[in-house]
Design an enzyme around this catalytic site. Structure first.
Site, PDB file in Angstrom:
ATOM      1  N   ASP A   1       0.837  -1.291  -0.115  1.00 31.69           N
ATOM      2  CA  ASP A   1       0.027  -0.061   0.013  1.00 31.69           C
ATOM      3  C   ASP A   1       0.745   1.199  -0.026  1.00 31.69           C
ATOM      4  OD1 ASP A   1      -2.165   1.621   0.196  1.00 31.69           O
ATOM      5  OD2 ASP A   1      -3.095   0.449   2.183  1.00 31.69           O
TER       6      ASP A   1
ATOM      7  N   ASP B   1     -11.273   1.790  -2.087  1.00 29.40           N
ATOM      8  CA  ASP B   1     -11.579   1.538  -1.009  1.00 29.40           C
ATOM      9  C   ASP B   1     -13.100   1.509  -0.765  1.00 29.40           C
ATOM     10  OD1 ASP B   1      -9.262   1.318   0.214  1.00 29.40           O
ATOM     11  OD2 ASP B   1      -8.903   3.130   0.961  1.00 29.40           O
TER      12      ASP B   1
HETATM   13  C1  GLA Z   1      -5.645   1.872   2.472  1.00 31.52           C
HETATM   14  C2  GLA Z   1      -6.090   0.608   1.908  1.00 31.52           C
HETATM   15  C3  GLA Z   1      -7.184  -0.088   2.778  1.00 31.52           C
HETATM   16  C4  GLA Z   1      -6.544  -0.427   3.776  1.00 31.52           C
HETATM   17  C5  GLA Z   1      -6.054   0.725   4.709  1.00 31.52           C
HETATM   18  C6  GLA Z   1      -5.067   0.471   5.889  1.00 31.52           C
HETATM   19  O1  GLA Z   1      -6.605   3.053   2.812  1.00 31.52           O
HETATM   20  O2  GLA Z   1      -6.699   1.040   0.590  1.00 31.52           O
HETATM   21  O3  GLA Z   1      -7.581  -1.345   2.044  1.00 31.52           O
HETATM   22  O4  GLA Z   1      -5.522  -1.315   3.832  1.00 31.52           O
HETATM   23  O5  GLA Z   1      -4.975   1.632   3.783  1.00 31.52           O
HETATM   24  O6  GLA Z   1      -4.712   1.493   6.486  1.00 31.52           O
END
Ligand code: GLA
Length: 732
Positions: A467, A536
């Site tokens: 990420d 998300d």
């Molecule tokens: C990002 C990702 C999510 C999750 C959060 C964790 O927003 O897209 O899927 O992993 O971070 O902090």
């Protein structure tokens, strides 16, 4: 490939297209330009030769039939790499300064061609700059790859060696003359990525860009152009995409006097890349596709190309994963994860991914990025025991990491405050309470490689969710002030590199690209990862819109899609479990819900839906995809996949009482004379014209007359859906 004995024109042939380029040398000035002479349906060699003779180069006043005046040189639009300077005023693809001289004048050196690759070498007529334009075609596909290499050929002590690059695109592609032009692309924001936009291409310059150091949520590095008449199933479409995951820019220029070109490259305006004697800079690849058969066929061509030439392990079937993020957030504990894992395994999940919150003092987003060891209270025995227990349940194990970020409140930052992107006398702006590590620095890259390698090896990790949750700010590297802008390139290259070395060290490792949802999805990173997290926002209705945009370029095999809770945590929208599953089945199915709270009935239904997905997932992930019906998420729609004899159709109807949208489902890509039988899904009752279980249909009927899926009946509940599986019946 060469079209003439003097090797100044070439034809690149793919099964469905032909791309003709020529070097033209101005008789008076000796300056060489590389021009695109043709891009379109296949041409015989003699026809391609005629095409080269049809248009004349920039030095000819009536060049290309456009109106040349003392104010404009419109043929520059047809150049493959318009350099800065000369009689050009359009956007330059290569902008270089040699000390005070900010103009490039090229001469042609040589060409090297084989069946799949062409390299054209040019050099500045005075300064020590060599420019190589490279082209590559691939067997069985129509995507043409282009990139550029520039070199400073000076000896180190030469007084001409001072070269600074201020814009370096991978190339410019000319769109053949048409009556009109329309663009298609995707735009968006966090939790609203991949929103399809299609409209008239305005006269002027349309730029999609990211200045964030990541691909970005705001747009994605591709565009398609058609004459305004292409549909999902018909018409010529040109597609252009850039394979790069850092900052980028893509500009479609439509000149008032005619002519459209699309150029793209890494970096953005205002950057300075010194090119010292002996150094070279290679651009990322820019890809071009000419395709007939509308936007659907164009997408399938991109999907085929991505599976065949981009993805590292594309022939695999992706596992059904469970991810704990929406269930446990920052409160993950070993016990809690194990309990979720037991339920997930019973549902049929095959990979369990522990998301954020597992490390150091990570109790919320304000700390601990950089301190990649287990949280002492919530994972007191580390992750090893937990992972063994998860493996004993029959699942693989995965872990969330964010290697390019650091929290100011972390041991890493306290030990190495100099490792972040920063500028002297400037703030360190945080976003989500975090800073960006300068991955261009070799010691940062090596540190990341070291802890990631250890973590992966010690825990036997099968899957990393990689990420990055914020863009660059204060993008400086004070110790390297003169060439600090190289960080925009080397940061991304080192991300790729660390991923590649990790994979080489543990060949079973699979990686997911994520950036606050879909902020880093592109044909560059897909060379190094297996899956992408598109957004998300896991609301199934919103997701349909995002998946529609995502699918324009990227195949279902890389599109992670979770079933989450209802009401959805992002939107508070209630939706049946079945609809949520059917939306997620259009990609790589995952579960991201708090399954510990699901009722026994929900768990039973989920188990059978996961089973159903496993029956069709090879077809979804590796088959050819057809977008059918209306606007996904807004009206009746469907998406279909074909692999061999198997056909899987996901049918959606978000509106119970809809008056608009298609009424009969027309499948695509079938054998018209073959008979297909509905082997799963479809309505239980057989009514005339109804797509019912065990009904048999000619391919021609399914494609031309269309059938009535139960979920599309006009009156009913909101959010009806079905998965219909058909098999072609072998002809005796
Ligand atoms: C990002 C990702 C999510 C999750 C959060 C964790 O927003 O897209 O899927 O992993 O971070 O902090």
């Amino acid at each position: 490939m060469p079209l003439n004995p003097s090797h100044t024109s070439w034809c690149l042939r793919t099964p469905g297209s032909c791309y003709v380029v020529a070097v033209e040398v101005d008789a008076q000035t000796g300056e060489a330009t590389v021009l695109q002479k043709y891009w379109g349906p296949p041409l015989a060699t003699d026809a391609a030769r005629q095409v080269v003779g049809l248009t004349r180069g920039p030095s000819t006043p009536d060049g290309a039939g456009r109106h040349v005046t003392s104010f404009a040189e419109p043929v520059e639009i047809e150049e493959l790499l318009p350099v800065t300077g000369g009689r050009r005023w359009g956007p330059a693809a290569l902008e270089v300064s040699f000390g005070a001289v900010r103009s490039v004048e090229l001469e042609f050196l040589s060409a090297k061609a084989d069946d799949e690759r062409l390299d054209l070498s040019l050099a500045d007529r005075h300064f020590p700059l060599e420019v190589v334009l490279s082209f590559q075609i691939r067997p069985d596909g129509d995507v043409i790859e282009r990139w550029v290499t520039i070199r400073n050929t000076a000896l180190p002590d030469s007084d001409l060696s001072d070269i600074t690059v201020t814009r370096f695109h991978s190339g410019s592609w000319f769109l053949p003359d048409a009556d009109d032009y329309r663009y298609t692309g995707v735009v968006g924001a966090w939790a609203e990525e991949f929103q399809l936009r299609r409209g008239p291409l305005p006269v002027g310059e349309l730029t999609y860009t990211s200045r964030q150091g990541i691909t970005g949520h705001q747009s994605n590095p591709w565009i398609m152009i058609d004459a305004g008449t292409a549909t999902e199933t018909e018409g010529a479409v040109f597609g252009l995409a850039l394979a790069w995951s850092g900052s980028w820019r893509l500009t479609a220029t439509r000149r008032p006097e005619g002519g459209v070109a699309v150029a793209a490259g890494f970096g953005h305006e205002g950057l300075r890349w010194p090119l010292p004697a002996g150094a070279e800079l290679v651009s990322p690849r820019m890809l071009g596709l000419y395709c007939e058969g509308g936007f659907g066929a164009a997408s399938r061509a991109w999907h085929d190309y991505t599976r065949a030439f981009v993805l590292p392990a594309s022939d695999e079937v992706r596992p059904v994963l469970y991810n704990s993020w929406e269930a446990t957030g920052f409160t993950a504990t070993a016990q809690g994860q194990l309990s979720l894992a037991r339920t997930a395994a019973a549902l049929g999940a095959e990979l369990f991914v522990v998301d954020d919150g597992w490390f150091a003092r990570r109790d919320d987003a304000t700390s601990s990025l950089g301190d990649w060891w287990p949280h002492p209270e919530r994972f007191p025995d580390g992750l090893g025991v937990l992972f063994e227990e998860i493996r004993a349940l029959g699942m693989r194990v995965g872990l969330w990491v964010e290697p390019e970020s650091v929290s100011p409140d972390s041991e890493l930052y306290r030990a190495h405050p100099d490792w972040v992107l920063r500028m002297d006398h400037r703030r360190h702006d945080t976003k989500r309470d975090q800073l960006v590590l300068n991955f261009a620095r070799p010691e940062v890259r090596d540190w990341a490689l070291d802890w990631l390698s250890r973590l992966v090896a010690e825990l036997g990790i099968d899957y990393l969710k990689w990420d990055v949750n914020r863009p660059f700010t204060q993008p400086g590297w004070p110790e390297r002030s003169a060439d600090q802008d190289l960080l925009w390139i080397d940061h991304t290259r080192n991300v790729y590199r660390v991923m590649d070395i990790l994979r080489a060290r543990r060949p079973a490792l699979r990686i997911e690209t994520c950036s606050g949802g879909g902020g880093r999805v592109d044909l560059g990173v897909l060379h190094h990862v297996d899956q992408a997290w598109p957004s998300d926002n896991t609301d199934a209705k919103d997701r349909q819109t995002a998946q529609h945009g995502f699918s324009q370029l990227y195949p279902a095999a890389v599109m992670g899609a979770w079933v989450t809770d209802s009401p959805n945590p992002n939107t508070q929208r209630d939706m049946p479990l079945r609809y949520r599953f059917h939306v997620a089945m259009a990609g790589v199915l995952g579960i991201g819900a708090d399954i510990g709270r699901w009722t026994p009935e929900e768990l039973t239904e989920a188990r059978s839906l996961i089973d159903a997905y496993k029956q069709i997932r090879r077809t979804v992930q590796h088959g050819r995809q057809y977008r059918l019906g209306g606007i996904p998420g807004a009206e009746r729609s469907a998406v279909q996949y074909i692999l061999g004899d198997e056909v899987a159709v996901l049918v959606y109807n978000p509106l119970g009482n809809a008056k608009s949208g298609p009424r009969r489902l027309k499948l695509a890509g079938l054998d018209p004379d073959a008979t297909y039988e509905v082997v799963a899904g479809g309505s239980a009752t057989s009514v005339h014209g109804r797509l019912s279980h065990r009904s048999r249909w000619y391919g021609s009927v399914l494609m031309s007359a269309g059938v009535r899926p139960a979920a599309w009946e006009p009156i009913g509940a909101d959010y009806r859906s079905d998965l219909v599986v058909l098999h072609r019946i072998p002809t005796p």
